[in-house]
Design a protein around this motif. Structure first.
Motif, short mmCIF file in Angstrom:
data_model
loop_
_atom_site.label_atom_id
_atom_site.label_comp_id
_atom_site.label_asym_id
_atom_site.label_seq_id
_atom_site.Cartn_x
_atom_site.Cartn_y
_atom_site.Cartn_z
N LEU A 5 0.87 -1.17 0.00
CA LEU A 5 0.00 0.00 0.00
C LEU A 5 0.90 1.21 0.00
O LEU A 5 1.71 1.40 0.91
CB LEU A 5 -0.91 0.03 1.23
CG LEU A 5 -1.85 1.24 1.33
CD1 LEU A 5 -2.90 1.19 0.21
CD2 LEU A 5 -2.52 1.30 2.68
N ASP A 6 0.78 2.01 -1.04
CA ASP A 6 1.51 3.26 -1.10
C ASP A 6 0.61 4.37 -0.60
O ASP A 6 -0.54 4.48 -0.99
CB ASP A 6 1.96 3.56 -2.54
CG ASP A 6 2.99 2.56 -3.04
OD1 ASP A 6 3.88 2.20 -2.25
OD2 ASP A 6 2.90 2.15 -4.21
N LEU A 7 1.16 5.20 0.30
CA LEU A 7 0.43 6.33 0.86
C LEU A 7 1.21 7.61 0.60
O LEU A 7 2.43 7.64 0.77
CB LEU A 7 0.28 6.17 2.37
CG LEU A 7 -0.46 4.94 2.87
CD1 LEU A 7 -0.23 4.75 4.36
CD2 LEU A 7 -1.94 5.08 2.59
N SER A 8 0.50 8.64 0.20
CA SER A 8 1.14 9.96 0.09
C SER A 8 0.18 10.99 0.68
O SER A 8 -1.04 10.83 0.61
CB SER A 8 1.49 10.31 -1.36
OG SER A 8 0.32 10.37 -2.16
N VAL A 9 0.74 12.02 1.28
CA VAL A 9 -0.07 13.02 1.99
C VAL A 9 0.22 14.40 1.42
O VAL A 9 1.38 14.76 1.19
CB VAL A 9 0.26 13.01 3.50
CG1 VAL A 9 -0.55 14.07 4.24
CG2 VAL A 9 0.04 11.64 4.10
N ARG A 10 -0.84 15.15 1.19
CA ARG A 10 -0.74 16.56 0.82
C ARG A 10 -1.63 17.34 1.77
O ARG A 10 -2.72 16.91 2.11
CB ARG A 10 -1.23 16.82 -0.60
CG ARG A 10 -0.35 16.22 -1.67
CD ARG A 10 -0.93 16.46 -3.04
NE ARG A 10 -2.25 15.82 -3.11
CZ ARG A 10 -3.22 16.17 -3.94
NH1 ARG A 10 -3.05 17.16 -4.78
NH2 ARG A 10 -4.37 15.54 -3.94
N ILE A 18 -4.97 12.17 1.68
CA ILE A 18 -4.13 10.98 1.74
C ILE A 18 -4.49 10.09 0.56
O ILE A 18 -5.62 9.59 0.47
CB ILE A 18 -4.32 10.20 3.07
CG1 ILE A 18 -3.97 11.09 4.27
CG2 ILE A 18 -3.46 8.95 3.09
CD1 ILE A 18 -5.13 11.75 4.91
N ALA A 19 -3.55 9.94 -0.37
CA ALA A 19 -3.77 9.09 -1.54
C ALA A 19 -3.32 7.67 -1.22
O ALA A 19 -2.23 7.46 -0.70
CB ALA A 19 -3.00 9.64 -2.73
N LEU A 20 -4.20 6.71 -1.52
CA LEU A 20 -3.92 5.30 -1.28
C LEU A 20 -3.83 4.59 -2.63
O LEU A 20 -4.72 4.77 -3.47
CB LEU A 20 -5.04 4.65 -0.47
CG LEU A 20 -5.20 5.05 0.99
CD1 LEU A 20 -5.83 6.41 1.12
CD2 LEU A 20 -6.05 4.04 1.69
N ALA A 21 -2.81 3.78 -2.80
CA ALA A 21 -2.68 2.98 -4.02
C ALA A 21 -2.20 1.59 -3.64
O ALA A 21 -1.24 1.44 -2.89
CB ALA A 21 -1.69 3.64 -4.98
N GLY A 22 -2.91 0.59 -4.12
CA GLY A 22 -2.54 -0.79 -3.85
C GLY A 22 -3.60 -1.49 -3.04
O GLY A 22 -4.79 -1.30 -3.26
N GLU A 23 -3.16 -2.31 -2.08
CA GLU A 23 -4.07 -3.16 -1.31
C GLU A 23 -4.16 -2.70 0.14
O GLU A 23 -3.14 -2.56 0.82
CB GLU A 23 -3.59 -4.61 -1.35
CG GLU A 23 -3.57 -5.17 -2.75
CD GLU A 23 -3.11 -6.61 -2.82
OE1 GLU A 23 -2.75 -7.19 -1.77
OE2 GLU A 23 -3.12 -7.17 -3.93
N LEU A 24 -5.38 -2.46 0.58
CA LEU A 24 -5.63 -2.07 1.97
C LEU A 24 -6.23 -3.28 2.67
O LEU A 24 -7.37 -3.67 2.43
CB LEU A 24 -6.60 -0.89 2.02
CG LEU A 24 -6.96 -0.36 3.40
CD1 LEU A 24 -5.73 0.06 4.19
CD2 LEU A 24 -7.94 0.80 3.28
N GLY A 31 -0.48 0.83 8.80
CA GLY A 31 0.22 1.98 8.21
C GLY A 31 -0.72 3.13 7.93
O GLY A 31 -0.40 4.29 8.19
N LEU A 32 -1.91 2.81 7.41
CA LEU A 32 -2.92 3.85 7.17
C LEU A 32 -3.35 4.45 8.50
O LEU A 32 -3.47 5.67 8.63
CB LEU A 32 -4.13 3.28 6.43
CG LEU A 32 -5.28 4.27 6.22
CD1 LEU A 32 -4.83 5.49 5.42
CD2 LEU A 32 -6.45 3.57 5.56
N HIS A 33 -3.59 3.62 9.49
CA HIS A 33 -3.98 4.10 10.81
C HIS A 33 -2.96 5.11 11.33
O HIS A 33 -3.33 6.18 11.82
CB HIS A 33 -4.11 2.92 11.78
CG HIS A 33 -4.47 3.32 13.17
ND1 HIS A 33 -3.55 3.82 14.07
CD2 HIS A 33 -5.66 3.32 13.80
CE1 HIS A 33 -4.15 4.11 15.20
NE2 HIS A 33 -5.44 3.80 15.07
#
Length: 124
Positions: A5-10, A18-24, A31-33
């Motif tokens: 899971l790739d996370l990026s924050v703006r 928070i952009a999420l890409a992949g498998e949650l 990690g998201l938490h």
């Protein structure tokens, strides 16, 4: 098997996108938490999850999103989902959680909705 899971924050004023890409899933939800907690602790009142890049989401991922939707609401903020199509839209519908989250077609629409809500003093 490792999930990714790739996370990026703006940051946009009092809103974190928070952009999420992949498998949650069970392995990636912590990690998201952590990212969501860090954003709230850092002063973001509103969270927008850009979920258009999710290829999979299990019940642990849903629970994490729901927990933070409640947490932001309790703190006077909100959590919105942007780009909830395909896999996630189906899961939200099947589980009956579609109505639990304000959803927008994309991040721009989420930010506009938050801006209008701020002007009116009301959040979803």
């Amino acid at each position: 098997m490792t999930t990714r899971l790739d996370l990026s924050v703006r940051r946009h004023q009092d809103t974190s996108v928070i952009a999420l890409a992949g498998e949650l899933d069970k392995l990636s939800s912590p990690g998201l938490h952590d990212v969501l907690a860090e954003q709230l602790d850092g002063g973001a009142c509103h969270l927008v999850l850009d979920v258009g890049g999710l290829s999979f989401c299990d019940s642990t991922g849903l629970w994490t999103m729901l927990a933070f939707q409640r947490r932001t609401g309790t703190a006077g903020g909100s959590l919105r989902l942007a780009g909830a199509y395909g896999v996630l839209e189906r899961i939200l519908t099947v589980t009956g959680l579609a109505a639990a989250f304000p959803r927008d077609p994309d991040v721009s629409a989420s930010l506009r909705a938050l801006s209008r809500a701020d002007e009116n003093g009301v959040h979803d």
